[in-house]
Design an enzyme around this catalytic site. Sequence first.
Site, mmCIF file in Angstrom:
data_model
loop_
_atom_site.group_PDB
_atom_site.id
_atom_site.type_symbol
_atom_site.label_atom_id
_atom_site.label_comp_id
_atom_site.label_asym_id
_atom_site.label_seq_id
_atom_site.Cartn_x
_atom_site.Cartn_y
_atom_site.Cartn_z
ATOM 1 C CB ALA A 1 6.742 -5.146 -1.476
ATOM 2 C CD1 TRP B 1 1.134 0.898 0.466
ATOM 3 C CD2 TRP B 1 2.195 -0.269 2.375
ATOM 4 N NE1 TRP B 1 0.782 -0.151 0.876
ATOM 5 C CE2 TRP B 1 1.177 -0.964 1.849
ATOM 6 C CE3 TRP B 1 3.093 -0.520 3.609
ATOM 7 C CZ2 TRP B 1 0.908 -1.882 2.587
ATOM 8 C CZ3 TRP B 1 2.617 -1.672 3.943
ATOM 9 C CH2 TRP B 1 1.591 -2.389 3.646
ATOM 10 C CG ASP C 1 8.419 -2.581 2.467
ATOM 11 O OD1 ASP C 1 8.450 -3.870 2.090
ATOM 12 O OD2 ASP C 1 7.390 -2.016 2.661
ATOM 13 C CE LYS D 1 2.210 -6.373 -3.051
ATOM 14 N NZ LYS D 1 1.133 -5.606 -2.867
HETATM 15 C C1 LMR Z 1 -0.738 -1.623 -2.420
HETATM 16 O O1 LMR Z 1 -0.066 -0.721 -2.109
HETATM 17 O O2 LMR Z 1 -1.691 -1.242 -3.114
HETATM 18 C C2 LMR Z 1 -0.522 -2.905 -1.814
HETATM 19 O O3 LMR Z 1 0.767 -2.981 -0.993
HETATM 20 C C3 LMR Z 1 -1.355 -3.879 -1.097
HETATM 21 C C4 LMR Z 1 -1.657 -2.850 0.250
HETATM 22 O O4 LMR Z 1 -2.052 -3.849 0.978
HETATM 23 O O5 LMR Z 1 -1.990 -1.621 0.223
#
Ligand code: LMR
Length: 394
Positions: free
Chosen positions: A210, A127, A208, A243
């Site tokens: 999520a 991410w 993590d 989420k």
């Molecule tokens: C994403 O990866 O799109 C989500 O986790 C939202 C974000 O804050 O980036």
Amino acid sequence: MFETLKAQPADKILALMQMYKDDPRATKVDLGVGVYKDATGLTPVMRAVKAAEHKLWETQDSKVYTGLAGDPAFADAMIKLVLGDAIPRDTIAAAATPGGTGAVRQAFEMIKMARPDARVFVSNPTWPNHLSILKYLDIEMVPYRYFDDETRGVDFDGMIADLKTAKKGDVVLLHGCCHNPTGANLNMAEWDAVIEVLLKTGATPMIDIAYQGFGDGLEADAAATRKIVAAVPECLIAASCSKNFGIYRERTGLLLAIAADTAAHKLNQGTLAFLNRQNFSFPPDHGARIVTMILNDDAMRVDWMAELEDVRNTMLGLRTALAGELQKLSGSDRFGFLAQHRGMFSRLGTTPDMVEALREKHGIYMVGDSRMNIAGLNDETVPILAKAIIDVGI
Ligand code: LMR
């Protein structure tokens, strides 16, 4: 004085959200930010959340501060959801945070406090905000191989080889389930091998999680995390309620720090509370309270789980439909990985030029690394996307 500031790079995901908003085409399709959408494009308030908010409105008689680490009842309920009975409660320090990102940020700060020279191993890719926060905190990152561009699955041998270079005092950042941005995940035997490497190297895992409930179900999605915490002496876990409870803007998350012994546990709990105080003082409570009410009430919990299952199955259905449509159009199985991936995202595995062509020519918005939010699709847009993918030559 502020003339000394430098312009910061835009967050890729958030910049894409804006580009989509600015596009006047009625036929545009948003596969960008990781937000669940139903077939009409709405991100609904879940039924159980509405019910809990209603009850809260009727019964809440004060909004005075909770504790620095949040309401302990929230921690208890979330620990049960994420960890089940995997380890004794008295080794787990917990603090509520503003969203999962808040938990990630606090975890990195805790790592830095404990070991200023710690390196954090990150999957390649991960991410983007993981990387951005690590850079901001000036923590060294070491990418480990993860996504195999050929198979669109996990480059497991590469991952293990790279993780073997970690040492005690390093941290290995793992996605508990539903890997973001690729959608490619480890199987349980592969998780066992990761645990073996963690134990051999002495590196500390940070998980993590999520998207619990978006992959193979609430329990299955937590299985790897539970296995890891039961095996290793120390672990950090950043959990998000954004989420799976659909409460994105309420900023509801939890950081867990699992200690090897009771002395370390006390230190961990004190550190989490201290970090909250330094950064924002008391954590937000509304979302945490809603989550606690849902998890502790049989009727609301059952309804929440049922709606979450519907959300999960909708995404699985879209995956299968897209893979099927692409198989028909391409006459090959090369898009079969879309049905294998889990969670909200799949990485298509194409170039930024192709992603741009999809956007320019077809009004289809996905992140530049070809991450698609599967939940952004519906029965109508699946064939549109499939045709566009073939049209631009992917
Ligand atoms: C994403 O990866 O799109 C989500 O986790 C939202 C974000 O804050 O980036």
